[in-house]
Scaffold this motif. Structure first.
Motif, PDB file in Angstrom:
ATOM      1  N   SER A  82       8.860 -35.583 -10.476  1.00  0.00           N
ATOM      2  CA  SER A  82       9.054 -34.920 -11.774  1.00  0.00           C
ATOM      3  C   SER A  82       7.763 -34.300 -12.283  1.00  0.00           C
ATOM      4  O   SER A  82       7.758 -33.180 -12.803  1.00  0.00           O
ATOM      5  N   ILE A  83       6.667 -35.042 -12.141  1.00  0.00           N
ATOM      6  CA  ILE A  83       5.367 -34.514 -12.567  1.00  0.00           C
ATOM      7  C   ILE A  83       5.068 -33.204 -11.830  1.00  0.00           C
ATOM      8  O   ILE A  83       4.615 -32.221 -12.424  1.00  0.00           O
ATOM      9  N   ILE A  84       5.351 -33.220 -10.533  1.00  0.00           N
ATOM     10  CA  ILE A  84       5.096 -32.021  -9.717  1.00  0.00           C
ATOM     11  C   ILE A  84       6.004 -30.869 -10.152  1.00  0.00           C
ATOM     12  O   ILE A  84       5.544 -29.734 -10.314  1.00  0.00           O
ATOM     13  N   CYS A  85       7.277 -31.146 -10.332  1.00  0.00           N
ATOM     14  CA  CYS A  85       8.235 -30.088 -10.708  1.00  0.00           C
ATOM     15  C   CYS A  85       7.900 -29.465 -12.064  1.00  0.00           C
ATOM     16  O   CYS A  85       8.026 -28.254 -12.245  1.00  0.00           O
ATOM     17  N   TYR A  86       7.477 -30.292 -13.018  1.00  0.00           N
ATOM     18  CA  TYR A  86       7.134 -29.769 -14.338  1.00  0.00           C
ATOM     19  C   TYR A  86       5.797 -29.032 -14.314  1.00  0.00           C
ATOM     20  O   TYR A  86       5.565 -28.132 -15.131  1.00  0.00           O
ATOM     21  N   ALA A  87       4.917 -29.405 -13.381  1.00  0.00           N
ATOM     22  CA  ALA A  87       3.582 -28.789 -13.330  1.00  0.00           C
ATOM     23  C   ALA A  87       3.587 -27.471 -12.557  1.00  0.00           C
ATOM     24  O   ALA A  87       2.839 -26.542 -12.899  1.00  0.00           O
ATOM     25  N   SER A 211       9.922 -27.441  -5.238  1.00  0.00           N
ATOM     26  CA  SER A 211      10.756 -27.919  -6.346  1.00  0.00           C
ATOM     27  C   SER A 211      12.188 -28.155  -5.893  1.00  0.00           C
ATOM     28  O   SER A 211      12.831 -29.129  -6.294  1.00  0.00           O
ATOM     29  N   THR A 212      12.696 -27.255  -5.061  1.00  0.00           N
ATOM     30  CA  THR A 212      14.062 -27.378  -4.559  1.00  0.00           C
ATOM     31  C   THR A 212      14.248 -28.687  -3.792  1.00  0.00           C
ATOM     32  O   THR A 212      15.265 -29.376  -3.948  1.00  0.00           O
ATOM     33  N   ILE A 213      13.268 -29.030  -2.958  1.00  0.00           N
ATOM     34  CA  ILE A 213      13.335 -30.280  -2.177  1.00  0.00           C
ATOM     35  C   ILE A 213      13.458 -31.471  -3.118  1.00  0.00           C
ATOM     36  O   ILE A 213      14.275 -32.380  -2.904  1.00  0.00           O
ATOM     37  N   PHE A 214      12.662 -31.480  -4.183  1.00  0.00           N
ATOM     38  CA  PHE A 214      12.685 -32.607  -5.120  1.00  0.00           C
ATOM     39  C   PHE A 214      13.981 -32.652  -5.918  1.00  0.00           C
ATOM     40  O   PHE A 214      14.562 -33.721  -6.121  1.00  0.00           O
ATOM     41  N   TYR A 215      14.455 -31.491  -6.368  1.00  0.00           N
ATOM     42  CA  TYR A 215      15.686 -31.465  -7.154  1.00  0.00           C
ATOM     43  C   TYR A 215      16.902 -31.874  -6.319  1.00  0.00           C
ATOM     44  O   TYR A 215      17.872 -32.425  -6.849  1.00  0.00           O
ATOM     45  N   GLU A 216      16.843 -31.612  -5.024  1.00  0.00           N
ATOM     46  CA  GLU A 216      17.945 -31.992  -4.141  1.00  0.00           C
ATOM     47  C   GLU A 216      17.970 -33.493  -3.854  1.00  0.00           C
ATOM     48  O   GLU A 216      19.021 -34.048  -3.512  1.00  0.00           O
ATOM     49  N   ASN A 217      16.829 -34.154  -3.981  1.00  0.00           N
ATOM     50  CA  ASN A 217      16.742 -35.562  -3.597  1.00  0.00           C
ATOM     51  C   ASN A 217      16.544 -36.529  -4.766  1.00  0.00           C
ATOM     52  O   ASN A 217      16.695 -37.740  -4.590  1.00  0.00           O
ATOM     53  N   PHE A 218      16.195 -36.000  -5.941  1.00  0.00           N
ATOM     54  CA  PHE A 218      15.989 -36.863  -7.102  1.00  0.00           C
ATOM     55  C   PHE A 218      16.716 -36.299  -8.314  1.00  0.00           C
ATOM     56  O   PHE A 218      16.984 -35.090  -8.380  1.00  0.00           O
ATOM     57  N   LEU A 259      19.059 -44.476 -12.569  1.00  0.00           N
ATOM     58  CA  LEU A 259      19.005 -43.021 -12.558  1.00  0.00           C
ATOM     59  C   LEU A 259      19.044 -42.454 -11.140  1.00  0.00           C
ATOM     60  O   LEU A 259      19.781 -41.509 -10.854  1.00  0.00           O
ATOM     61  N   GLN A 260      18.268 -43.057 -10.238  1.00  0.00           N
ATOM     62  CA  GLN A 260      18.220 -42.572  -8.858  1.00  0.00           C
ATOM     63  C   GLN A 260      19.245 -43.260  -7.961  1.00  0.00           C
ATOM     64  O   GLN A 260      19.307 -42.977  -6.759  1.00  0.00           O
ATOM     65  N   LYS A 261      20.020 -44.203  -8.539  1.00  0.00           N
ATOM     66  CA  LYS A 261      21.120 -44.876  -7.838  1.00  0.00           C
ATOM     67  C   LYS A 261      20.648 -45.628  -6.588  1.00  0.00           C
ATOM     68  O   LYS A 261      21.320 -45.623  -5.547  1.00  0.00           O
ATOM     69  N   MET A 262      19.518 -46.270  -6.677  1.00  0.00           N
ATOM     70  CA  MET A 262      18.994 -47.058  -5.567  1.00  0.00           C
ATOM     71  C   MET A 262      19.639 -48.436  -5.564  1.00  0.00           C
ATOM     72  O   MET A 262      19.862 -49.038  -6.624  1.00  0.00           O
ATOM     73  N   GLU A 263      19.970 -48.949  -4.387  1.00  0.00           N
ATOM     74  CA  GLU A 263      20.566 -50.277  -4.275  1.00  0.00           C
ATOM     75  C   GLU A 263      19.539 -51.342  -4.655  1.00  0.00           C
ATOM     76  O   GLU A 263      18.389 -51.308  -4.186  1.00  0.00           O
ATOM     77  N   THR A 264      19.941 -52.281  -5.485  1.00  0.00           N
ATOM     78  CA  THR A 264      19.036 -53.347  -5.929  1.00  0.00           C
ATOM     79  C   THR A 264      18.479 -54.138  -4.750  1.00  0.00           C
ATOM     80  O   THR A 264      17.315 -54.555  -4.759  1.00  0.00           O
ATOM     81  N   SER A 278      15.384 -40.727   3.081  1.00  0.00           N
ATOM     82  CA  SER A 278      16.469 -40.595   4.059  1.00  0.00           C
ATOM     83  C   SER A 278      16.501 -39.204   4.677  1.00  0.00           C
ATOM     84  O   SER A 278      17.209 -38.966   5.651  1.00  0.00           O
ATOM     85  N   THR A 279      15.748 -38.261   4.114  1.00  0.00           N
ATOM     86  CA  THR A 279      15.713 -36.897   4.643  1.00  0.00           C
ATOM     87  C   THR A 279      14.341 -36.592   5.233  1.00  0.00           C
ATOM     88  O   THR A 279      13.318 -37.014   4.705  1.00  0.00           O
ATOM     89  N   GLU A 280      14.328 -35.833   6.301  1.00  0.00           N
ATOM     90  CA  GLU A 280      13.074 -35.530   7.013  1.00  0.00           C
ATOM     91  C   GLU A 280      12.131 -34.688   6.163  1.00  0.00           C
ATOM     92  O   GLU A 280      10.919 -34.907   6.160  1.00  0.00           O
ATOM     93  N   GLU A 281      12.675 -33.724   5.437  1.00  0.00           N
ATOM     94  CA  GLU A 281      11.847 -32.845   4.598  1.00  0.00           C
ATOM     95  C   GLU A 281      11.100 -33.639   3.539  1.00  0.00           C
ATOM     96  O   GLU A 281       9.886 -33.483   3.357  1.00  0.00           O
ATOM     97  N   LEU A 282      11.812 -34.501   2.832  1.00  0.00           N
ATOM     98  CA  LEU A 282      11.203 -35.292   1.769  1.00  0.00           C
ATOM     99  C   LEU A 282      10.283 -36.363   2.341  1.00  0.00           C
ATOM    100  O   LEU A 282       9.243 -36.673   1.762  1.00  0.00           O
TER     101      LEU A 282
END
Length: 422
Positions: A82-87, A211-218, A259-264, A278-282
């Motif tokens: 998020s910091i990166i996307c906003y910056a 930004s697209t990579i981050f928005y697709e994964n978070f 928010l990110q729906k991570m398993e506890t 889980s993705t190679e790009e990220l």
């Protein structure tokens, strides 16, 4: 001096052969252990001295564990993304390098770790720089300068904790002095990076792609910034380093789950082994952090701390210390020169800081002034030695050449300004 010379030879062999510095420090421990035996110390006494030295660094070792968890949880919660996307939308070609310096300074101030900042924001900045054709020496230098801005003066910095422990001061009391003395070096460095940015290429496409990579994964939105904001606010309120990090970690974990729906059930593994995408790009951009990422650094600190105890109890450095204290040179100049030597010998920031403090503590009776002297010299000079892990590890992580140290203007200017002001 003979035993110290042998240790230096071992370090050089390690550097030349590429053997891990940890093994060189293990060998150094046995070298100094032998010296202590020769000085009449018993096995049990030496072990007690060594363990006491490690015990003195307990706050730093605990902080390493929390930092590992913090960097992993910030990755998983989307805080860094998020910091990166906003910056990114605010970055323009005409001041790209200046922005890299400022952003890395901000991240390192929030996290307090040069390694963690390099592995997160540093990697992103270098990825962008390479994509648009920025000279990697310059971009690497801007990153290195930025990550050590916070490594030096962040309330949660382990180096700041180390200096505070050595000088018997409090980090929160040392920060005002550190911020004041950093103004001129920071401004000059910022101006230099801005001037070097004037020929930068267009970064519109690259920034949009990242930004697209981050928005697709978070799930990128304002709540993901809460862990960073808590870190900043609680640090200002002087809650305490470990408590501040703990609160930030907890808030990040809550965001991970809701928010990110991570398993506890995946949280313990993430905190210990680090964030795994889980993705190679990220994965190429964001994987890392966790307690295990700090093991090597923790071993170096533990071994270095055991050295410090042996040096103190055997008086190994007393002869050198007497010559330093009798020298007719300004303390600021002596401390800077000694810092340069200890950084080249120690190969890591921790041992170099301990050695510099032991050798120069008699030059400054005021504890806060001594703390500031260490922060303005050895803490940043350690990152300018090519074979020291302080600078070589971050540059390796971000994929920048060793020559980037020559473009780390802030790290040069801080000790120069310190000497000039005294």
């Amino acid at each position: 001096m003979l035993y110290l010379a042998i240790f230096i030879i071992v370090l050089l062999i390690s550097i030349i052969t590429g053997i891990s510095i940890v093994w060189a420090l293990v060998a150094g421990y046995f070298i100094f252990f032998t010296y202590a035996i020769k000085k009449g110390k018993g096995f049990k006494e030496i072990m007690t001295i060594s363990l006491h030295g490690i015990y003195e660094a307990r706050n730093i070792l605990t902080a390493f564990i929390l930092i590992g968890m913090l960097t992993a949880s910030w990755r998983a919660s989307g805080t860094i993304a998020s910091i990166i996307c906003y910056a990114l939308p605010m970055i323009r070609p005409q001041w790209f390098l200046a922005a890299v310096f400022v952003i890395n300074s901000l991240i390192s101030f929030l996290t307090g770790t040069s390694f963690g900042s390099a592995a997160t924001m540093g990697v992103i900045c270098m990825t962008m720089a390479n994509a648009i054709g920025i000279n990697p020496i310059l971009s690497g230098g801007a990153v290195l300068s930025g990550i050590f801005f916070g490594d030096r003066c962040s309330p949660v910095s382990t180096s700041a904790l180390l200096v505070a422990d050595l000088t018997k001061t409090k980090v929160v009391d040392n920060i005002p002095g550190m911020m004041k003395t950093s103004i001129l070096p920071f401004v000059i460095s910022l101006a230099a990076y801005w001037l070097l940015s004037l020929t930068a290429a267009d970064i519109g496409t690259s920034s949009s792609s990242l930004s697209t990579i981050f928005y697709e994964n978070f799930d990128i939105n304002l709540p993901t910034l809460i862990p960073a904001l808590l870190m900043l606010i609680l640090s200002i309120l002087r809650l305490g380093t470990k408590k501040t990090m703990a609160v930030s970690i907890i808030s990040a974990l809550i965001i991970c789950v809701f928010l990110q729906k991570m398993e506890t059930a995946d949280i313990p593994s993430m905190l210990f082994f680090g964030f795994k995408s889980s993705t190679e790009e990220l994965s190429a951009i964001m994987d890392g952090g966790g307690v295990t990422s700090m093991v090597n650094v923790a071993l170096i600190v533990a071994l270095s701390s055991s050295f410090s105890g042996i040096f103190q109890e055997t008086g190994m450095l007393d002869g050198i210390k007497e010559k330093i204290e009798s020298a007719k040179i300004r303390p600021s100049v002596i401390i800077t020169l000694i810092s340069a030597v200890t950084c080249m010998i120690a190969c890591n920031q921790t041992l170099a800081t301990m050695l510099t403090h032991q050798l120069c503590s008699g030059l400054e009776s005021d504890r806060r002034k001594m703390a500031l002297a260490l922060e303005n010299t050895v803490i940043v000079i350690s990152a300018l030695v090519p074979w020291s892990i302080a600078g070589s590890v971050p540059l390796t992580v971000i994929g920048a050449p060793a020559l980037s140290m020559a473009a780390a203007f802030y790290l040069f200017l801080l000790p120069i300004c310190y000497m000039a002001s005294k």
